[in-house]
Design a protein around this motif. Structure first.
Motif, mmCIF file in Angstrom:
data_model
loop_
_atom_site.group_PDB
_atom_site.id
_atom_site.type_symbol
_atom_site.label_atom_id
_atom_site.label_comp_id
_atom_site.label_asym_id
_atom_site.label_seq_id
_atom_site.Cartn_x
_atom_site.Cartn_y
_atom_site.Cartn_z
ATOM 1 N N ALA A 1 -19.236 -11.797 14.979
ATOM 2 C CA ALA A 1 -17.971 -12.236 14.390
ATOM 3 C C ALA A 1 -16.847 -12.044 15.400
ATOM 4 C CB ALA A 1 -17.672 -11.457 13.114
ATOM 5 N N ASP A 2 -15.896 -12.967 15.396
ATOM 6 C CA ASP A 2 -14.750 -12.879 16.299
ATOM 7 C C ASP A 2 -13.645 -11.992 15.743
ATOM 8 O OD1 ASP A 2 -15.491 -14.896 18.440
ATOM 9 O OD2 ASP A 2 -15.695 -16.116 16.633
ATOM 10 N N GLY A 3 -13.811 -11.531 14.536
ATOM 11 C CA GLY A 3 -12.822 -10.658 13.933
ATOM 12 C C GLY A 3 -13.090 -10.480 12.458
ATOM 13 N N VAL A 4 -12.188 -9.762 11.795
ATOM 14 C CA VAL A 4 -12.355 -9.449 10.382
ATOM 15 C C VAL A 4 -11.032 -9.641 9.656
ATOM 16 C CG1 VAL A 4 -14.202 -7.782 10.821
ATOM 17 C CG2 VAL A 4 -11.826 -6.988 10.684
ATOM 18 N N VAL A 5 -11.148 -9.847 8.346
ATOM 19 C CA VAL A 5 -9.978 -9.840 7.474
ATOM 20 C C VAL A 5 -10.110 -8.638 6.558
ATOM 21 C CG1 VAL A 5 -8.615 -11.066 5.755
ATOM 22 C CG2 VAL A 5 -9.814 -12.350 7.544
ATOM 23 N N VAL A 6 -9.212 -7.678 6.725
ATOM 24 C CA VAL A 6 -9.185 -6.517 5.837
ATOM 25 C C VAL A 6 -8.656 -7.013 4.500
ATOM 26 C CG1 VAL A 6 -8.264 -4.206 5.477
ATOM 27 C CG2 VAL A 6 -8.773 -4.995 7.802
ATOM 28 N N SER A 7 -9.531 -7.021 3.498
ATOM 29 C CA SER A 7 -9.176 -7.655 2.230
ATOM 30 C C SER A 7 -9.954 -7.045 1.082
ATOM 31 C CB SER A 7 -9.480 -9.167 2.302
ATOM 32 O OG SER A 7 -9.300 -9.791 1.051
ATOM 33 N N ASN A 8 -9.281 -6.907 -0.060
ATOM 34 C CA ASN A 8 -9.964 -6.557 -1.310
ATOM 35 C C ASN A 8 -9.818 -7.693 -2.322
ATOM 36 O OD1 ASN A 8 -7.258 -6.205 -2.165
ATOM 37 N ND2 ASN A 8 -7.335 -4.007 -1.712
ATOM 38 N N HIS A 9 -9.696 -8.906 -1.807
ATOM 39 C CA HIS A 9 -9.597 -10.125 -2.624
ATOM 40 C C HIS A 9 -8.356 -10.082 -3.507
ATOM 41 C CE1 HIS A 9 -12.554 -13.494 -3.232
ATOM 42 N NE2 HIS A 9 -11.584 -13.864 -4.056
ATOM 43 N N GLY A 10 -7.305 -9.449 -3.003
ATOM 44 C CA GLY A 10 -6.077 -9.355 -3.785
ATOM 45 C C GLY A 10 -6.231 -8.572 -5.067
ATOM 46 N N GLY A 11 -7.245 -7.703 -5.123
ATOM 47 C CA GLY A 11 -7.504 -6.948 -6.349
ATOM 48 C C GLY A 11 -8.206 -7.756 -7.424
ATOM 49 N N ARG A 12 -8.758 -8.920 -7.060
ATOM 50 C CA ARG A 12 -9.342 -9.818 -8.049
ATOM 51 C C ARG A 12 -10.854 -9.635 -8.211
ATOM 52 N NH1 ARG A 12 -6.008 -14.102 -9.298
ATOM 53 N NH2 ARG A 12 -7.670 -15.662 -9.440
ATOM 54 N N GLN A 13 -11.454 -8.754 -7.435
ATOM 55 C CA GLN A 13 -12.887 -8.511 -7.561
ATOM 56 C C GLN A 13 -13.129 -7.078 -8.052
ATOM 57 O OE1 GLN A 13 -14.257 -11.639 -7.846
ATOM 58 N NE2 GLN A 13 -15.993 -10.720 -6.777
ATOM 59 N N LEU A 14 -13.439 -6.148 -7.162
ATOM 60 C CA LEU A 14 -13.638 -4.757 -7.574
ATOM 61 C C LEU A 14 -12.290 -4.064 -7.693
ATOM 62 C CD1 LEU A 14 -15.512 -2.316 -8.108
ATOM 63 C CD2 LEU A 14 -15.506 -1.909 -5.628
ATOM 64 N N ASP A 15 -12.005 -3.520 -8.876
ATOM 65 C CA ASP A 15 -10.759 -2.785 -9.068
ATOM 66 C C ASP A 15 -10.925 -1.354 -8.555
ATOM 67 O OD1 ASP A 15 -8.130 -2.589 -9.798
ATOM 68 O OD2 ASP A 15 -8.515 -2.242 -11.928
ATOM 69 N N ARG A 16 -9.802 -0.690 -8.297
ATOM 70 C CA ARG A 16 -9.723 0.704 -7.850
ATOM 71 C C ARG A 16 -10.246 0.896 -6.430
ATOM 72 N NH1 ARG A 16 -10.597 4.541 -13.168
ATOM 73 N NH2 ARG A 16 -9.653 3.097 -14.652
ATOM 74 N N THR A 17 -10.155 -0.116 -5.598
ATOM 75 C CA THR A 17 -10.461 0.054 -4.181
ATOM 76 C C THR A 17 -9.203 0.513 -3.460
ATOM 77 O OG1 THR A 17 -9.891 -2.229 -3.623
ATOM 78 C CG2 THR A 17 -12.177 -1.797 -4.273
ATOM 79 N N PRO A 18 -9.325 0.949 -2.192
ATOM 80 C CA PRO A 18 -8.121 1.307 -1.446
ATOM 81 C C PRO A 18 -7.255 0.084 -1.195
ATOM 82 C CG PRO A 18 -10.131 2.082 -0.337
ATOM 83 C CD PRO A 18 -10.557 1.150 -1.417
ATOM 84 N N SER A 19 -5.981 0.306 -0.967
ATOM 85 C CA SER A 19 -5.113 -0.785 -0.537
ATOM 86 C C SER A 19 -5.533 -1.213 0.865
ATOM 87 C CB SER A 19 -3.656 -0.342 -0.527
ATOM 88 O OG SER A 19 -3.427 0.600 0.517
ATOM 89 N N THR A 20 -5.303 -2.462 1.181
ATOM 90 C CA THR A 20 -5.711 -2.960 2.495
ATOM 91 C C THR A 20 -4.865 -2.352 3.615
ATOM 92 O OG1 THR A 20 -4.330 -4.914 2.084
ATOM 93 C CG2 THR A 20 -6.677 -5.104 1.641
ATOM 94 N N LEU A 21 -3.592 -2.112 3.358
ATOM 95 C CA LEU A 21 -2.742 -1.509 4.394
ATOM 96 C C LEU A 21 -3.199 -0.092 4.716
ATOM 97 C CD1 LEU A 21 -0.180 -2.305 6.040
ATOM 98 C CD2 LEU A 21 1.128 -0.930 4.406
ATOM 99 N N GLU A 22 -3.729 0.590 3.715
ATOM 100 C CA GLU A 22 -4.197 1.969 3.892
ATOM 101 C C GLU A 22 -5.355 2.062 4.880
ATOM 102 O OE1 GLU A 22 -6.378 5.298 1.002
ATOM 103 O OE2 GLU A 22 -5.302 3.600 0.121
ATOM 104 N N VAL A 23 -6.287 1.103 4.828
ATOM 105 C CA VAL A 23 -7.473 1.176 5.685
ATOM 106 C C VAL A 23 -7.320 0.382 6.979
ATOM 107 C CG1 VAL A 23 -8.969 1.545 3.696
ATOM 108 C CG2 VAL A 23 -8.621 -0.770 4.547
ATOM 109 N N LEU A 24 -6.247 -0.397 7.084
ATOM 110 C CA LEU A 24 -6.053 -1.243 8.256
ATOM 111 C C LEU A 24 -6.119 -0.487 9.584
ATOM 112 C CD1 LEU A 24 -5.230 -3.891 9.712
ATOM 113 C CD2 LEU A 24 -2.848 -3.343 9.116
ATOM 114 N N PRO A 25 -5.399 0.631 9.766
ATOM 115 C CA PRO A 25 -5.467 1.318 11.068
ATOM 116 C C PRO A 25 -6.877 1.783 11.424
ATOM 117 C CG PRO A 25 -3.584 2.092 9.788
ATOM 118 C CD PRO A 25 -4.419 1.268 8.864
ATOM 119 N N GLU A 26 -7.646 2.223 10.428
ATOM 120 C CA GLU A 26 -9.006 2.684 10.697
ATOM 121 C C GLU A 26 -9.899 1.529 11.149
ATOM 122 O OE1 GLU A 26 -10.562 4.785 7.298
ATOM 123 O OE2 GLU A 26 -8.547 5.439 6.730
#
Length: 417
Positions: free
Chosen positions: A304-329
Motif C-alpha cells: 500500500a502507498d499509504g493509509v487512511v486513519v479512519s473509524n468510518h465516521g463512527g458509522r461502523q464499530l462504536d466506542r473506538t478511539p478518535s482518529t486524531l488520537e491514534v494519528l501520531p502513532e
C-alpha cells in the motif's frame, strides 16, 4: 475640587456636531441584496455548523439523519469531534505571514490545501445533483474527489462529466471476484489515479436512526417518514423527475438492493485480498479504516502507498478511539514516506491544521460537504470549501506560519486535563 469649581469655559471632551453625509454613508453599509433563497441561505452560513443547520431545514429528516447519524450510541462520532476541540495550538511570533502558501503535495501532485473529499454513498439522495456536483467543486478547487462503490454515479459517468478532476475510487471488495475485477477495471479505464480499499465493513454497523426512519436496504419507510418527506416538495420533485437512485457501479449485478448490500460487507476480507489488489491495480493504493499502528505498518509492507486513519465516521464499530488520537502513532509506525490521511470529525479549517500538525498529509471530509450539498447543491458544496479554506488560511497565519509545509508537531498539544 468640586463640580462647582470647574471653570465655565472648560471644553467638552467630545464636542457635539452634526455628522457629515459621507460619515453616515460609511456607517450605513448595507449588505448585498440576494434574491434567491439558496443564495441567501448560503450567504448566512459562516461555518460548517451553519451549513449543517441549513441542511436540516431543507432536507427530510430521514435523509439528514442518514448523513448526520452514526452507529449505536454515536460515542465514536462524538469522540472524533471532541478530540479536535481538545487540541491546543501553540503559535510562533514575529513571522511574516503575508500571502501564505496553503498547498501541499500528495502522491507527487500539488493540491490547493490539505483536503480530500471522502467517498459517500447514496449522494443523490441528499441532493439530485449528487456526486457530479461534488466532483466539479473539487476539480475547480484543485482537490481530489473520492467516488464510492455505493455511489449513485459510476466511474465512467463521473469522468465524462468532470474530465479534469483528480478522481479516486473507494472500493468495497465484494465476495464476487468477477465483480471485483470489473470494479477495478472500470476505475482504471476511467483514469482514476488512486484506489481506496475500505477494510472496516466486515459486517454492517447498526445505525439506529436509519432503522427507526426505515432508511434501510431495502427501504422500510414508516408513515411518519413518508409524511415528513412530503413536507419538502422541492426535494420530492427532484427525486421523482430525475433517474432512480441506485448503486450505479453495480447496475449490472443481478439481484435486489439487499443482495448487493450483503456483498459489500464481506467478513472474509483478508491480507491476501490486499496482495491481490496490489498486483492488479497500477495506480496509488490507500487502505482506509486503519486504527492500529501495527496494521498500518503491515499494509504498507504489503505494497500500500499509504493509509487512511479512519473509524468510518463512527458509522461502523462504536466506542473506538478518535482518529486524531491514534494519528501520531500511525505516522510513527509507517515513517515519513507513505501517505497518511485522517478521516473523521473534521468540521473546520482549524481541524485540518491540527491533523496536519499531528502527522497527516491531508484530512478527508464527508459530512462537511454533504451538509453544503443538502443546503444548496453544487453551490452549497462550494460554500463548504470556501469556509474550510478560509478557516485553514486564517489559522495557519495566526499560528505564525506562511506555508503548509512548515506545520509540525511543535505547533500543537493536547488540552490539560
Amino acid at each position: 475640587m468640586t463640580a462647582t469649581d470647574v471653570a465655565p469655559d472648560t471644553p467638552e471632551v467630545a464636542p457635539r456636531r452634526l455628522p457629515r453625509p459621507a460619515e453616515v454613508r460609511e456607517l450605513l453599509r448595507f449588505r448585498k441584496v440576494r434574491l434567491g433563497p439558496v443564495e441567501r441561505r448560503l450567504a448566512r452560513a459562516l461555518t460548517i455548523e451553519d451549513l449543517r443547520r441549513a441542511g436540516r431545514r431543507t432536507t427530510p429528516r430521514a435523509v439528514f439523519d442518514y448523513v448526520d447519524g452514526a452507529a449505536d450510541g454515536e460515542v465514536t462520532a462524538a469522540r472524533n469531534i471532541a478530540a479536535f476541540d481538545d487540541t491546543v495550538f501553540v503559535p510562533e511570533g514575529l513571522n511574516p505571514v503575508r500571502d501564505p502558501d496553503l498547498s501541499t503535495v500528495l502522491f507527487g501532485r500539488e493540491i490547493a490545501f490539505p483536503l480530500v473529499f471522502s467517498p459517500t454513498g447514496y449522494t443523490r439522495m441528499m441532493h439530485h445533483e449528487g456526486e457530479i456536483a461534488v466532483a466539479r467543486v473539487a476539480a475547480r478547487a484543485g482537490l481530489p474527489y473520492s467516488l464510492s462503490t455505493v455511489g449513485t454515479t459510476n466511474a465512467g459517468e463521473l469522468r465524462r462529466a468532470v474530465p479534469d478532476g483528480d478522481h479516486w475510487f473507494q472500493l468495497y471488495l465484494t465476495n464476487e471476484r468477477r465483480l471485483n475485477d470489473e470494479l477495478v477495471r472500470r476505475a482504471r479505464d476511467a483514469g482514476f489515479s488512486t484506489l481506496l480499499l475500505t477494510i472496516d465493513t466486515a459486517v454492517a454497523g447498526r445505525r439506529l436512526k436509519d432503522v427507526r426512519n426505515g432508511l434501510t436496504i431495502p427501504p422500510t419507510l414508516t408513515v411518519r417518514t413518508v409524511l415528513d418527506m412530503a413536507r419538502f416538495p422541492a426535494w420530492c420533485f427532484h427525486k421523482l423527475t430525475t433517474p432512480p437512485i441506485g448503486f450505479a457501479s453495480l447496475r449490472s449485478f443481478p439481484g435486489s438492493s439487499a443482495d448487493v448490500a450483503a456483498m459489500m460487507f464481506d467478513p472474509g476480507l483478508s491480507y491476501g485480498d490486499l496482495e491481490w489488489l496490489r498486483r492488479v491495480w497500477p495506480g496509488k493504493l490507500l487502505v482506509k479504516g486503519i486504527l492500529r499502528p501495527s496494521d498500518a505498518r503491515r499494509v504498507v509492507e504489503l505494497g500500500a502507498d499509504g493509509v487512511v486513519v479512519s473509524n468510518h465516521g463512527g458509522r461502523q464499530l462504536d466506542r473506538t478511539p478518535s482518529t486524531l488520537e491514534v494519528l501520531p502513532e500511525v505516522r510513527d509506525a509507517v515513517g515519513t514516506g507513505p501517505a497518511v490521511l485522517l478521516d473523521g470529525g473534521v468540521r473546520s479549517g482549524q481541524d485540518i491544521l491540527a491533523a496536519v500538525a499531528l502527522g497527516a498529509d491531508a484530512a478527508m471530509v464527508g459530512r462537511a460537504y454533504l451538509y453544503g450539498l443538502m443546503a444548496g447543491g453544487e453551490r452549497g458544496v462550494e460554500r463548504a470549501v470556501e469556509i474550510l479554506r478560509s478557516e485553514y488560511q486564517r489559522a495557519l497565519q495566526l499560528l505564525g506560519l506562511d506555508a503548509t509545509r512548515k506545520v509540525s508537531g511543535r505547533h500543537v498539544r493536547r488540552a490539560a486535563g
